[in-house]
Design an enzyme around this catalytic site. Sequence first.
Site, PDB file in Angstrom:
ATOM      1  N   SER A  44      41.421  44.043  54.053  1.00  0.00           N
ATOM      2  CA  SER A  44      42.719  43.356  54.052  1.00  0.00           C
ATOM      3  C   SER A  44      43.869  44.348  54.058  1.00  0.00           C
ATOM      4  CB  SER A  44      42.898  42.500  52.799  1.00  0.00           C
ATOM      5  OG  SER A  44      42.024  41.446  52.787  1.00  0.00           O
ATOM      6  N   ARG A  97      33.335  42.831  57.857  1.00  0.00           N
ATOM      7  CA  ARG A  97      32.685  43.133  56.576  1.00  0.00           C
ATOM      8  C   ARG A  97      31.963  41.879  56.088  1.00  0.00           C
ATOM      9  NH1 ARG A  97      36.533  46.032  52.803  1.00  0.00           N
ATOM     10  NH2 ARG A  97      35.140  47.787  52.497  1.00  0.00           N
ATOM     11  N   HIS A  99      30.762  40.208  52.825  1.00  0.00           N
ATOM     12  CA  HIS A  99      30.989  40.356  51.379  1.00  0.00           C
ATOM     13  C   HIS A  99      29.770  39.891  50.590  1.00  0.00           C
ATOM     14  CE1 HIS A  99      35.240  40.639  52.647  1.00  0.00           C
ATOM     15  NE2 HIS A  99      35.381  41.345  51.549  1.00  0.00           N
ATOM     16  N   GLU A 198      39.140  37.459  38.787  1.00  0.00           N
ATOM     17  CA  GLU A 198      38.735  37.719  37.415  1.00  0.00           C
ATOM     18  C   GLU A 198      39.560  36.862  36.446  1.00  0.00           C
ATOM     19  OE1 GLU A 198      39.966  40.130  39.576  1.00  0.00           O
ATOM     20  OE2 GLU A 198      37.900  40.456  40.283  1.00  0.00           O
ATOM     21  N   ASN A 240      48.072  42.833  44.594  1.00  0.00           N
ATOM     22  CA  ASN A 240      48.604  42.055  43.451  1.00  0.00           C
ATOM     23  C   ASN A 240      48.242  42.789  42.175  1.00  0.00           C
ATOM     24  OD1 ASN A 240      45.773  40.944  44.404  1.00  0.00           O
ATOM     25  ND2 ASN A 240      45.861  40.610  42.192  1.00  0.00           N
TER      26      ASN A 240
HETATM   27  N1  HPA Z   1      40.665  40.715  42.174  1.00  0.00           N
HETATM   28  C1  HPA Z   1      39.601  40.795  42.987  1.00  0.00           C
HETATM   29  N2  HPA Z   1      39.701  40.929  44.287  1.00  0.00           N
HETATM   30  C2  HPA Z   1      40.930  41.008  44.820  1.00  0.00           C
HETATM   31  C3  HPA Z   1      42.081  40.922  44.030  1.00  0.00           C
HETATM   32  C4  HPA Z   1      41.940  40.774  42.628  1.00  0.00           C
HETATM   33  O1  HPA Z   1      42.903  40.701  41.861  1.00  0.00           O
HETATM   34  N3  HPA Z   1      43.145  41.028  44.880  1.00  0.00           N
HETATM   35  C5  HPA Z   1      42.644  41.176  46.132  1.00  0.00           C
HETATM   36  N4  HPA Z   1      41.298  41.159  46.102  1.00  0.00           N
END
Ligand code: HPA
Length: 277
Positions: A44, A97, A99, A198, A240
């Site tokens: 990304s 990719r 995942h 999370e 983020n």
């Molecule tokens: N956590 C896990 N994967 C992610 C996050 C995150 O905060 N942001 C972008 N991918």
Amino acid sequence: MSTTLQHPLDDPRADPFEVAAAAAADIAERTGVERHDIALTLGSGWAKAADLIGETVANIPATDVTGFSKPALAGHVGSLRSILLPSGKRALVIGARTHYYEGHGVRRVVHSVRTAAATGATIMILTNGAGGIKPNWMPGTPVLISDHLNLTADSPLEGATFVDLTDLYSARLRGIAKSIEPGLDEGVYTQFRGPHYETPAEVQMVKSIGGHIVGMSTALEAIAARQAGMEVLGMSLITNLAAGIQTTPLSHAEVLEAGQVAEPVISALLARIVGAL
Ligand code: HPA
């Protein structure tokens, strides 16, 4: 082997390295490029780097290559590109990719890395978008991965295969990246299974065990790259602040938007790093 009835990597008798060798042969045939030197997985926010590092010689759908799965996510381009770098080296850009959270098993997750190694690549650049735990990492900040915590409870290694992971994220390559951009910070990447983000408690746990970045990729791929003898450079785009570090809820839209905003800058940075390898 039938590709319609069963994915070649889902057959437990299949040797994943033979499947990777078949994929590398497909790439050589479809691109006309026999060997590659460097491979990049663009996550990304990093996709534009493919346009900046050199001249695209061939661009093929990943699904034409043995063992590659359809991308699960809009925004993840399912293509493989062969690029001629100004140095004369050849780069393989993996825009597809798989995942771990897709649930297809770790063999499929690391197939692209094993394929890159089978094409001859000795350097594997793994990039991703991820959450940041250091409060000064604003969304849009690129960071180097210095090490990882693998919280998937899984491994791409099968059987009694003991592989050393000291200096998994090459100090030499991180040094080159910092010579290009001295302000680059680094941190420990923590891979969760996902696809949920999370909880704030999990983020606090990561913080207390030494992690700085949270994401859903890269660690398993890096282990496979090391097994294949490749040198690994890992970079995260902080899209983020991790859950509970930022006060607002997380969303995939926010992650994509941060990626789009940062893309020109971080792609240009990555292109300069590749140019120095
Ligand atoms: N956590 C896990 N994967 C992610 C996050 C995150 O905060 N942001 C972008 N991918």
